[in-house]
Design an enzyme around this catalytic site. Structure first.
Site, PDB file in Angstrom:
ATOM      1  N   GLY A  15       0.778  -1.238   0.000  1.00  0.00           N
ATOM      2  CA  GLY A  15       0.000   0.000   0.000  1.00  0.00           C
ATOM      3  C   GLY A  15       0.802   1.276   0.000  1.00  0.00           C
ATOM      4  N   SER A  16       2.012   1.246  -0.556  1.00  0.00           N
ATOM      5  CA  SER A  16       2.798   2.489  -0.537  1.00  0.00           C
ATOM      6  C   SER A  16       2.191   3.549  -1.453  1.00  0.00           C
ATOM      7  CB  SER A  16       4.260   2.220  -0.889  1.00  0.00           C
ATOM      8  OG  SER A  16       4.411   1.867  -2.245  1.00  0.00           O
ATOM      9  N   ASN A  17       1.592   3.139  -2.560  1.00  0.00           N
ATOM     10  CA  ASN A  17       0.907   4.120  -3.412  1.00  0.00           C
ATOM     11  C   ASN A  17      -0.339   4.676  -2.728  1.00  0.00           C
ATOM     12  OD1 ASN A  17       2.078   4.610  -6.214  1.00  0.00           O
ATOM     13  ND2 ASN A  17       2.296   2.386  -5.998  1.00  0.00           N
ATOM     14  N   LEU A  92     -10.975  -7.053 -11.821  1.00  0.00           N
ATOM     15  CA  LEU A  92     -12.378  -6.733 -11.557  1.00  0.00           C
ATOM     16  C   LEU A  92     -13.242  -7.298 -12.689  1.00  0.00           C
ATOM     17  CD1 LEU A  92     -11.823  -3.037 -10.451  1.00  0.00           C
ATOM     18  CD2 LEU A  92     -12.528  -4.928  -8.958  1.00  0.00           C
ATOM     19  N   ASN A 106      -6.193   3.182 -12.313  1.00  0.00           N
ATOM     20  CA  ASN A 106      -5.217   2.202 -11.834  1.00  0.00           C
ATOM     21  C   ASN A 106      -3.817   2.736 -12.073  1.00  0.00           C
ATOM     22  OD1 ASN A 106      -4.199  -0.361 -10.948  1.00  0.00           O
ATOM     23  ND2 ASN A 106      -3.881  -0.954 -13.092  1.00  0.00           N
ATOM     24  N   HIS A 108      -0.091   1.295 -13.034  1.00  0.00           N
ATOM     25  CA  HIS A 108       0.545   0.091 -13.582  1.00  0.00           C
ATOM     26  C   HIS A 108       2.034   0.373 -13.779  1.00  0.00           C
ATOM     27  CE1 HIS A 108       0.822  -3.716 -15.652  1.00  0.00           C
ATOM     28  NE2 HIS A 108       1.527  -3.113 -16.590  1.00  0.00           N
ATOM     29  N   SER A 135       2.417   4.050 -15.373  1.00  0.00           N
ATOM     30  CA  SER A 135       1.285   4.689 -16.049  1.00  0.00           C
ATOM     31  C   SER A 135       0.071   4.725 -15.126  1.00  0.00           C
ATOM     32  CB  SER A 135       0.885   3.897 -17.306  1.00  0.00           C
ATOM     33  OG  SER A 135       1.978   3.694 -18.170  1.00  0.00           O
ATOM     34  N   GLU A 141     -12.766  -2.972 -19.356  1.00  0.00           N
ATOM     35  CA  GLU A 141     -12.821  -4.430 -19.304  1.00  0.00           C
ATOM     36  C   GLU A 141     -11.526  -5.062 -19.826  1.00  0.00           C
ATOM     37  OE1 GLU A 141     -15.214  -2.453 -20.265  1.00  0.00           O
ATOM     38  OE2 GLU A 141     -17.109  -3.096 -19.343  1.00  0.00           O
ATOM     39  N   ASP A 144      -5.402  -3.572 -18.225  1.00  0.00           N
ATOM     40  CA  ASP A 144      -4.412  -2.506 -18.411  1.00  0.00           C
ATOM     41  C   ASP A 144      -4.572  -1.801 -19.758  1.00  0.00           C
ATOM     42  OD1 ASP A 144      -3.330  -3.187 -15.901  1.00  0.00           O
ATOM     43  OD2 ASP A 144      -2.016  -4.689 -16.807  1.00  0.00           O
TER      44      ASP A 144
HETATM   45  C1  GAR Z   1       3.109  -0.942  -7.505  1.00  0.00           C
HETATM   46  O1  GAR Z   1       4.374  -0.967  -8.115  1.00  0.00           O
HETATM   47  C2  GAR Z   1       2.015  -0.914  -8.555  1.00  0.00           C
HETATM   48  O2  GAR Z   1       2.351  -0.162  -9.674  1.00  0.00           O
HETATM   49  C3  GAR Z   1       1.883  -2.377  -8.886  1.00  0.00           C
HETATM   50  O3  GAR Z   1       2.024  -3.047  -7.663  1.00  0.00           O
HETATM   51  C4  GAR Z   1       2.842  -2.269  -6.788  1.00  0.00           C
HETATM   52  C5  GAR Z   1       2.078  -2.072  -5.504  1.00  0.00           C
HETATM   53  O4  GAR Z   1       2.881  -1.458  -4.536  1.00  0.00           O
HETATM   54  N1  GAR Z   1       0.618  -2.660  -9.508  1.00  0.00           N
HETATM   55  C6  GAR Z   1       0.430  -3.638 -10.380  1.00  0.00           C
HETATM   56  O5  GAR Z   1       1.306  -4.420 -10.720  1.00  0.00           O
HETATM   57  C7  GAR Z   1      -0.972  -3.745 -10.919  1.00  0.00           C
HETATM   58  N2  GAR Z   1      -1.065  -4.795 -11.868  1.00  0.00           N
HETATM   59  P1  GAR Z   1       2.193  -0.714  -3.297  1.00  0.00           P
HETATM   60  O6  GAR Z   1       1.237  -1.711  -2.661  1.00  0.00           O
HETATM   61  O7  GAR Z   1       3.345  -0.416  -2.374  1.00  0.00           O
HETATM   62  O8  GAR Z   1       1.512   0.508  -3.804  1.00  0.00           O
END
Ligand code: GAR
Length: 187
Positions: A15-17, A92, A106, A108, A135, A141, A144
Site C-alpha cells: 500500500g505504498s501508493n 475486476l 489504476n 501500472h 502509467s 474491461e 491494463d
Molecule cells: C506498484 O508498483 C504498482 O504499480 C503495482 O504493484 C505495486 C504495488 O505497490 N501494480 C500492479 O502491478 C498492478 N497490476 P504498493 O502496494 O506499495 O503501492
C-alpha cells in the site's frame, strides 16, 4: 465541483501508493475508505491506524460475484464516487467495471501499452529497453487497456535487476499518482 471528490482506494499488499494518495488528499479529493481483498494486507493496517475507514474481505470461499457485491456495497456505503486501484492484484469483473464506468483508475508499473499484466520490470530488462516507468490509466474491461492519463519514465541502468528497477519506478509512482489523480478529477 462541490467539495473534494470522494475516493475509495483498493490495495492488495504493502500500500505504498495508497499512502502517497492519502498524504496528498485535500481540496481536490478525500479518501473515504481503503478496501482490500487481503484482510492481512499491510496497507490496511496503515490506514486503520490513521483512522481511515477500511473494508477487508477475501473472495476465498464466497466466490467472485458475492465478493464484488459486498465490495461494491461497502464502497457505496462509504460514499465513494471514484475508485483508485493501488497495487490491487485482482481482476475486476466486467459487471463491476461497468457499474463504475469511467470512475476507476489504476497505476501500472510499465510504460503502457508496453508490458500489460505481471512481471513488467523483468520483461523490460529482458527486452533490452533503455527506459521503463509507470502509467496511470482508466480501467476498462480490457486488462491494463484503458486511456492513459499520465506516465513517468526512468532509465534502465546497467546492472539493473527487476528489484532495483522496481524501486526506481516506485519512487516515480508515488509522485505521479496523486498528481495525475488530481488533474483527472479537475479536468
Ligand atoms: C506498484 O508498483 C504498482 O504499480 C503495482 O504493484 C505495486 C504495488 O505497490 N501494480 C500492479 O502491478 C498492478 N497490476 P504498493 O502496494 O506499495 O503501492
Amino acid at each position: 465541483m462541490s467539495g473534494p471528490a470522494k475516493i475509495a482506494i483498493l490495495v492488495s499488499g504493502r500500500g505504498s501508493n495508497m499512502q502517497s494518495l492519502v498524504k496528498a488528499a485535500g481540496d481536490v479529493y478525500q479518501v473515504v475508505v481503503v478496501a482490500s481483498d487481503k484482510p492481512e494486507a499491510a496497507g490496511l493496517a496503515w490506514a486503520r491506524e490513521r483512522g481511515i475507514p477500511t473494508f477487508a474481505l477475501s473472495p476465498k470461499g464466497i466466490g467472485k460475484i458475492a465478493y464484488e457485491a459486498a465490495l461494491d456495497g461497502a464502497l457505496r456505503a462509504a460514499g465513494a464516487e471514484y475508485i483508485a486501484l493501488a497495487g490491487y492484484m485482482r481482476l475486476l469483473s466486467d459487471k463491476f467495471v461497468a457499474d463504475w464506468r469511467g470512475r476507476i483508475v489504476n497505476i501500472h508499473p510499465s510504460l503502457l501499452p508496453k508490458y500489460k499484466g505481471l512481471d513488467t520490470h523483468a520483461r523490460a530488462i529482458e527486452a533490452g529497453d533503455a527506459e521503463a516507468g509507470c502509467s496511470i490509466h482508466l480501467v476498462t474491461e480490457e486488462l491494463d487497456g484503458g486511456e492513459v492519463l499520465g506516465q513517468a519514465r526512468v532509465p534502465i541502468l546497467p546492472g539493473d535487476d527487476a528489484e532495483t528497477l522496481a524501486a526506481r519506478v516506485l519512487a516515480e509512482e508515488h509522485r505521479l499518482y496523486p498528481r495525475v489523480l488530481a488533474e483527472w478529477l479537475t479536468r
